[in-house]
Design a protein around this motif. Structure first.
Motif, mmCIF file in Angstrom:
data_model
loop_
_atom_site.group_PDB
_atom_site.id
_atom_site.type_symbol
_atom_site.label_atom_id
_atom_site.label_comp_id
_atom_site.label_asym_id
_atom_site.label_seq_id
_atom_site.Cartn_x
_atom_site.Cartn_y
_atom_site.Cartn_z
ATOM 1 N N ASP A 36 -54.558 -102.579 46.313
ATOM 2 C CA ASP A 36 -55.002 -103.776 45.604
ATOM 3 C C ASP A 36 -55.734 -104.737 46.541
ATOM 4 O O ASP A 36 -56.582 -105.504 46.108
ATOM 5 C CB ASP A 36 -53.810 -104.504 44.970
ATOM 6 C CG ASP A 36 -53.332 -103.796 43.710
ATOM 7 O OD1 ASP A 36 -54.070 -102.921 43.201
ATOM 8 O OD2 ASP A 36 -52.215 -104.101 43.249
ATOM 9 N N ASN A 37 -55.386 -104.683 47.833
ATOM 10 C CA ASN A 37 -56.016 -105.565 48.829
ATOM 11 C C ASN A 37 -56.391 -104.789 50.083
ATOM 12 O O ASN A 37 -55.834 -105.017 51.160
ATOM 13 C CB ASN A 37 -55.051 -106.704 49.219
ATOM 14 C CG ASN A 37 -54.656 -107.529 48.010
ATOM 15 O OD1 ASN A 37 -55.467 -108.273 47.477
ATOM 16 N ND2 ASN A 37 -53.417 -107.361 47.578
ATOM 17 N N GLN A 144 -57.355 -98.601 41.617
ATOM 18 C CA GLN A 144 -57.359 -98.762 40.163
ATOM 19 C C GLN A 144 -57.804 -100.168 39.781
ATOM 20 O O GLN A 144 -58.452 -100.371 38.758
ATOM 21 C CB GLN A 144 -55.938 -98.495 39.629
ATOM 22 C CG GLN A 144 -55.784 -98.571 38.129
ATOM 23 C CD GLN A 144 -56.171 -97.262 37.446
ATOM 24 O OE1 GLN A 144 -55.546 -96.226 37.660
ATOM 25 N NE2 GLN A 144 -57.223 -97.312 36.647
ATOM 26 N N LYS A 145 -57.477 -101.133 40.627
ATOM 27 C CA LYS A 145 -57.721 -102.544 40.304
ATOM 28 C C LYS A 145 -59.201 -102.812 40.033
ATOM 29 O O LYS A 145 -60.067 -102.361 40.780
ATOM 30 C CB LYS A 145 -57.256 -103.409 41.482
ATOM 31 C CG LYS A 145 -57.289 -104.897 41.226
ATOM 32 C CD LYS A 145 -56.787 -105.654 42.446
ATOM 33 C CE LYS A 145 -57.216 -107.095 42.407
ATOM 34 N NZ LYS A 145 -56.991 -107.769 43.689
ATOM 35 N N GLN A 146 -59.458 -103.560 38.952
ATOM 36 C CA GLN A 146 -60.836 -103.865 38.587
ATOM 37 C C GLN A 146 -61.558 -104.604 39.713
ATOM 38 O O GLN A 146 -61.043 -105.572 40.267
ATOM 39 C CB GLN A 146 -60.863 -104.710 37.314
ATOM 40 C CG GLN A 146 -62.261 -104.846 36.730
ATOM 41 C CD GLN A 146 -62.270 -105.657 35.462
ATOM 42 O OE1 GLN A 146 -61.355 -105.572 34.645
ATOM 43 N NE2 GLN A 146 -63.301 -106.459 35.294
ATOM 44 N N ASN A 148 -62.253 -103.242 42.618
ATOM 45 C CA ASN A 148 -62.084 -102.437 43.819
ATOM 46 C C ASN A 148 -62.738 -101.064 43.634
ATOM 47 O O ASN A 148 -62.993 -100.643 42.517
ATOM 48 C CB ASN A 148 -60.599 -102.262 44.150
ATOM 49 C CG ASN A 148 -59.946 -103.570 44.559
ATOM 50 O OD1 ASN A 148 -60.561 -104.621 44.461
ATOM 51 N ND2 ASN A 148 -58.710 -103.499 45.009
#
Ligand SMILES: *Cc1c(COP(=O)(O)O)cnc(C)c1O
Length: 372
Positions: A36-37, A144-146, A148
């Protein structure tokens, strides 16, 4: 006609089944990474594609664990920079499939860069199949995060060991991949630019139109000086007259003047960006006039002062669309759209990222499926 079509189809099928040996890692490192980061280009996926060129041909491609390799201190690309790279992205869609943005275009540009640097070209089959198989193997690394994505870095460098200036007879090609975050964590923040009367990025007849490492090494000092003056990037002007606008940092640049979109033409000193091409195609599809024409810094300032300059933005794979809020040239400066992203840049950003992550329809067939 039908006959040729069938032949072409068959050829495609037979040539695309190339054999790539894969040596998978024993244990994946993906659990150690916060997808995510992930930052930008800081962590690398488990595997890489490796192809060597020797004895006059590219050898069997292999996929192996990402890792270091040994080189000789005399390796010629360290001394003379005979090397080329690309940068593209893969995205995880809502349905779990993984798609790559315009990889054939990146392959073509890679080969155009190779021609300019006297590096043997890479076949489309190895580039495309290698890419797909590598991403399939490292599919858990695609965030998965929008916003990324999995950043993909194909590159090649000369590996002969000698200190005379000539084209190498051996080369190493790699594709490495890196999960990356959205360029803008909290909305799109406009950049501020400054021109330089001292430095130029490239000259006609040189290598400004190809992705070769020396261009980026040469841009570091001007970029550092721009930062020291409080600007994000250098707005590059042409080398001969320092009047015509070329690019911004490592992005192409666009100006929305009244209802017309203007961008400098590709004349040998400007990189032929795939995002640039995509923006031109989208804008024309929306019925907007796009002019690829020379534009001077004076014209931009005049249009701004007369109230005709509505938006300015850069385009590139990393940021997609990067609005420009301020430009400084000599002693003058202009602020664009109140230093905020404009509706046109926002619409382009939303449309392109929508096509990339599957929220929007892929109307131009820009996406290539790596994993169904
Ligand atoms: C890579 C690059 C661009 C943008 O190209 P994209 O294909 O859109 O990523 C623009 N300018 C320079 C100098 C570049 O290296």
């Amino acid at each position: 006609m039908p006959k040729t079509a069938t032949t072409a189809h068959n050829e495609k099928e037979t040539t695309s089944t190339i054999n790539i040996d894969a040596k998978p890692v024993e244990k994946s490192r993906v659990d150690e990474v916060d997808l995510d980061n992930p930052g930008f280009g800081e962590v690398f996926s488990d595997h890489m594609l490796s192809v060597q060129y020797k004895d006059g041909s590219w050898q069997q491609p292999e996929i192996k664990p990402y890792g270091t390799f040994e080189i000789s201190p005399a390796m010629c690309s360290l001394h003379y920079g005979q090397a080329v790279f690309e940068g593209l992205k893969a995205f995880k869609n809502q349905d779990g499939s993984i798609k790559i943005f315009r990889p054939e275009q990146h392959h073509k540009r890679f080969n155009r860069s190779c021609q300019r640097l006297c590096i043997p070209e890479m076949s489309k089959e190895v580039f495309m199949e290698g890419l797909k198989q590598l991403i399939e193997l490292d599919q858990q690394w695609v965030p998965q995060k929008q916003g990324n994505a999995l950043y993909i870095r194909p590159f090649v460098f000369a590996t002969d060991n000698y200190l005379s200036v000539k084209a190498s007879s051996s080369y190493q090609f790699f594709i490495i991949t890196s999960p990356v975050g959205a360029y803008y964590e909290e909305g799109i923040d406009p950049v501020s630019l400054i021109t330089s009367d001292k430095y130029a990025r490239s000259v006609p007849g040189g290598v400004g139109h190809v992705k070769t490492p020396g261009n980026y090494a040469a841009s570091l000092l001007p970029a550092k000086k721009a930062k020291q003056k409080g600007f994000t990037q250098v707005l590059w002007l042409d080398a001969n007259e320092r009047r015509y606008i070329e690019e911004v940092g490592t992005m192409n640049i666009f100006f929305l003047i009244d209802d017309v979109l203007v961008t400098p033409p590709l004349k040998g000193a400007i990189l032929d960006g795939i995002t640039r091409r995509s923006v031109i195609q989208l804008a024309r599809d929306w019925g907007i006039t796009v002019n690829e024409r020379p534009i001077t810094i004076d014209e931009v300032f005049e249009k701004a002062e007369a109230g005709h300059l509505r938006e300015v933005f850069g385009t590139g794979t990393a940021a997609v669309i990067s609005p420009v809020g301020k430009i400084q040239h000599k002693w003058q400066s202009i602020t664009i759209n109140d230093h905020k992203i404009g509706p046109f840049a926002q619409k382009l950003y939303d449309t392109i990222t929508g096509i990339q992550d599957g929220r929007g329809k892929d109307r131009f067939n820009w996406m290539t499926t790596a994993v169904e």
